[in-house]
Design an enzyme around this catalytic site. Structure first.
Site, PDB file in Angstrom:
ATOM      1  N   MET A   3       0.865  -1.313   0.060  1.00  0.00           N
ATOM      2  CA  MET A   3      -0.074   0.031   0.169  1.00  0.00           C
ATOM      3  C   MET A   3       0.612   1.351  -0.040  1.00  0.00           C
ATOM      4  O   MET A   3       0.338   2.299   0.587  1.00  0.00           O
ATOM      5  CB  MET A   3      -0.998  -0.055   1.216  1.00  0.00           C
ATOM      6  CG  MET A   3      -2.019  -1.057   1.239  1.00  0.00           C
ATOM      7  SD  MET A   3      -2.829  -1.310  -0.191  1.00  0.00           S
ATOM      8  CE  MET A   3      -3.933   0.057   0.307  1.00  0.00           C
ATOM      9  N   ARG A   4       1.960   1.162  -0.654  1.00  0.00           N
ATOM     10  CA  ARG A   4       2.760   2.456  -0.749  1.00  0.00           C
ATOM     11  C   ARG A   4       2.835   2.830  -2.412  1.00  0.00           C
ATOM     12  O   ARG A   4       3.074   1.815  -3.089  1.00  0.00           O
ATOM     13  CB  ARG A   4       4.030   2.268  -0.186  1.00  0.00           C
ATOM     14  CG  ARG A   4       4.350   1.988   1.360  1.00  0.00           C
ATOM     15  CD  ARG A   4       3.457   2.995   2.217  1.00  0.00           C
ATOM     16  NE  ARG A   4       4.182   4.336   2.214  1.00  0.00           N
ATOM     17  CZ  ARG A   4       3.603   5.247   2.803  1.00  0.00           C
ATOM     18  NH1 ARG A   4       2.500   5.363   3.304  1.00  0.00           N
ATOM     19  NH2 ARG A   4       4.170   6.497   2.589  1.00  0.00           N
ATOM     20  N   ILE A   5       2.847   4.185  -2.563  1.00  0.00           N
ATOM     21  CA  ILE A   5       3.186   4.394  -3.871  1.00  0.00           C
ATOM     22  C   ILE A   5       4.658   4.651  -4.098  1.00  0.00           C
ATOM     23  O   ILE A   5       5.457   4.986  -3.236  1.00  0.00           O
ATOM     24  CB  ILE A   5       2.503   5.876  -3.947  1.00  0.00           C
ATOM     25  CG1 ILE A   5       0.975   5.800  -4.110  1.00  0.00           C
ATOM     26  CG2 ILE A   5       3.186   6.426  -5.324  1.00  0.00           C
ATOM     27  CD1 ILE A   5       0.371   7.166  -4.169  1.00  0.00           C
ATOM     28  N   LEU A   6       5.152   3.866  -5.266  1.00  0.00           N
ATOM     29  CA  LEU A   6       6.650   3.807  -5.439  1.00  0.00           C
ATOM     30  C   LEU A   6       7.212   4.625  -6.632  1.00  0.00           C
ATOM     31  O   LEU A   6       6.213   5.206  -7.447  1.00  0.00           O
ATOM     32  CB  LEU A   6       6.957   2.323  -5.954  1.00  0.00           C
ATOM     33  CG  LEU A   6       6.536   1.276  -4.872  1.00  0.00           C
ATOM     34  CD1 LEU A   6       6.472  -0.190  -5.533  1.00  0.00           C
ATOM     35  CD2 LEU A   6       7.567   1.259  -3.869  1.00  0.00           C
ATOM     36  N   HIS A  42      -4.682  -5.443  -8.626  1.00  0.00           N
ATOM     37  CA  HIS A  42      -5.603  -4.461  -8.296  1.00  0.00           C
ATOM     38  C   HIS A  42      -6.992  -4.936  -8.298  1.00  0.00           C
ATOM     39  O   HIS A  42      -7.270  -5.670  -9.565  1.00  0.00           O
ATOM     40  CB  HIS A  42      -5.128  -3.082  -8.886  1.00  0.00           C
ATOM     41  CG  HIS A  42      -6.196  -2.140  -8.666  1.00  0.00           C
ATOM     42  ND1 HIS A  42      -5.977  -1.458  -7.637  1.00  0.00           N
ATOM     43  CD2 HIS A  42      -7.435  -1.449  -9.264  1.00  0.00           C
ATOM     44  CE1 HIS A  42      -7.029  -0.491  -7.179  1.00  0.00           C
ATOM     45  NE2 HIS A  42      -7.907  -0.576  -8.295  1.00  0.00           N
ATOM     46  N   ASP A  61      -1.628   1.986 -10.524  1.00  0.00           N
ATOM     47  CA  ASP A  61      -2.424   1.099 -10.689  1.00  0.00           C
ATOM     48  C   ASP A  61      -2.653   1.115 -12.494  1.00  0.00           C
ATOM     49  O   ASP A  61      -3.971   0.963 -12.689  1.00  0.00           O
ATOM     50  CB  ASP A  61      -3.950   1.409 -10.000  1.00  0.00           C
ATOM     51  CG  ASP A  61      -3.911   0.795  -8.668  1.00  0.00           C
ATOM     52  OD1 ASP A  61      -2.952   0.127  -8.393  1.00  0.00           O
ATOM     53  OD2 ASP A  61      -4.467   1.625  -7.639  1.00  0.00           O
TER      54      ASP A  61
HETATM   55  C1  GRF Z   1      -6.010  -7.372  -2.673  1.00  0.00           C
HETATM   56  O1  GRF Z   1      -7.423  -7.153  -3.054  1.00  0.00           O
HETATM   57  C2  GRF Z   1      -5.231  -6.820  -3.756  1.00  0.00           C
HETATM   58  O2  GRF Z   1      -5.809  -6.817  -5.041  1.00  0.00           O
HETATM   59  C3  GRF Z   1      -5.031  -5.366  -3.247  1.00  0.00           C
HETATM   60  O3  GRF Z   1      -5.074  -5.478  -1.882  1.00  0.00           O
HETATM   61  C4  GRF Z   1      -5.670  -6.560  -1.636  1.00  0.00           C
HETATM   62  C5  GRF Z   1      -4.635  -7.219  -0.758  1.00  0.00           C
HETATM   63  O4  GRF Z   1      -5.033  -8.477   0.068  1.00  0.00           O
HETATM   64  N1  GRF Z   1      -4.042  -4.836  -3.853  1.00  0.00           N
HETATM   65  P1  GRF Z   1      -4.012  -9.502   0.453  1.00  0.00           P
HETATM   66  O5  GRF Z   1      -3.111  -8.561   1.451  1.00  0.00           O
HETATM   67  O6  GRF Z   1      -3.155 -10.277  -0.596  1.00  0.00           O
HETATM   68  O7  GRF Z   1      -4.926 -10.378   1.446  1.00  0.00           O
END
Ligand code: GRF
Length: 221
Positions: free
Chosen positions: A90-93, A109, A145
């Site tokens: 969850m970090r922008i690279l 995604h 994304d």
């Molecule tokens: C998934 O829905 C993925 O597509 C998104 O974040 C969620 C991560 O789930 N990028 P997990 O950590 O793999 O369980």
């Protein structure tokens, strides 16, 4: 034997699916490390329990994005990976980071990109009145994304769905799709050159699950 590094921020269920398929299907690869940007990422426990090296590069410890990207790159490069897999990272690279791993950096995604990049993607699909939803695996480019699409899954968006019920339906397909794409890569059947995806395997790049119990590749084989 190819080396895979997986980056996570939380639960890590996609990472688990990849680790499990890699072992069960005997891929010519190993998951060399799981790296998280948070020490409390739950997926680290699964990785450690499976004998996989775990590394935490806390993004909060760095003042600038560049400094974080450099530290993350150094942690990744210590495992000399052939492939870097973003799985709920969850970090922008930054652009420099993305260019360094171009062609060997994948992301998943949970929307039918290019629709609904970014956060709250399931709610956006519901609010827009979409009848279809799904997930996308793509090569990573500097825009968040976005990037050349390797594979998509499609599920129905049903009346009464909320973001949680939709996310759960999509996640089932993510766990089928992402390991499959990673296997293609480590088998040498997937490349990205000049922004174009080249997939030389026989399996379909679309996973359709429009009726519970009737999951299939498309076109059906
Ligand atoms: C998934 O829905 C993925 O597509 C998104 O974040 C969620 C991560 O789930 N990028 P997990 O950590 O793999 O369980």
């Amino acid at each position: 034997m190819k080396s895979i590094v997986i980056l996570i921020s939380g639960r890590g269920s996609n990472m688990e699916a990849i680790v499990e398929r890699c072992a069960a299907e005997g891929w010519p690869a190993r998951v060399a490390a799981v790296i998280a940007n948070r020490a409390d990422a739950e997926g680290l426990l699964f990785a450690a329990a499976h004998g996989i090296a775990t590394v935490v590069v806390e993004h909060r410890a760095f003042v600038t994005r560049d400094a974080f990207d450099s530290a993350l790159g150094a942690a990744i490069d210590a495992f000399a990976p052939d492939l870097v897999v973003l799985a709920g990272f969850m970090r922008i690279l930054g652009e420099g980071f993305v260019r360094r791993y171009e062609g060997r950096l994948l992301n998943i995604h949970p929307s039918l990109l290019p629709l609904f990049p970014g956060l709250r993607t399931h709610q956006c699909a519901i609010d827009a009145g979409c009848k279809l939803a799904g997930a996308t695996v793509h090569f990573v480019v500097p825009a968040v994304d976005h990037g050349p699409i390797v594979m998509q899954s499609v599920v129905p968006l049903l009346p009464g769905d909320d973001a949680d019920t939709l996310a759960a339906r999509v996640l089932v397909t993510e766990h089928e799709m992402y390991p499959r794409v990673v296997r293609w890569f480590v088998e040498g059947a997937l490349h990205m050159q000049g922004g174009v995806v080249r997939h030389t395997g026989a399996e379909a790049q679309l996973w359709v699950d429009l009726q519970p119990g009737a999951r299939t590749d498309w076109p059906p084989r």
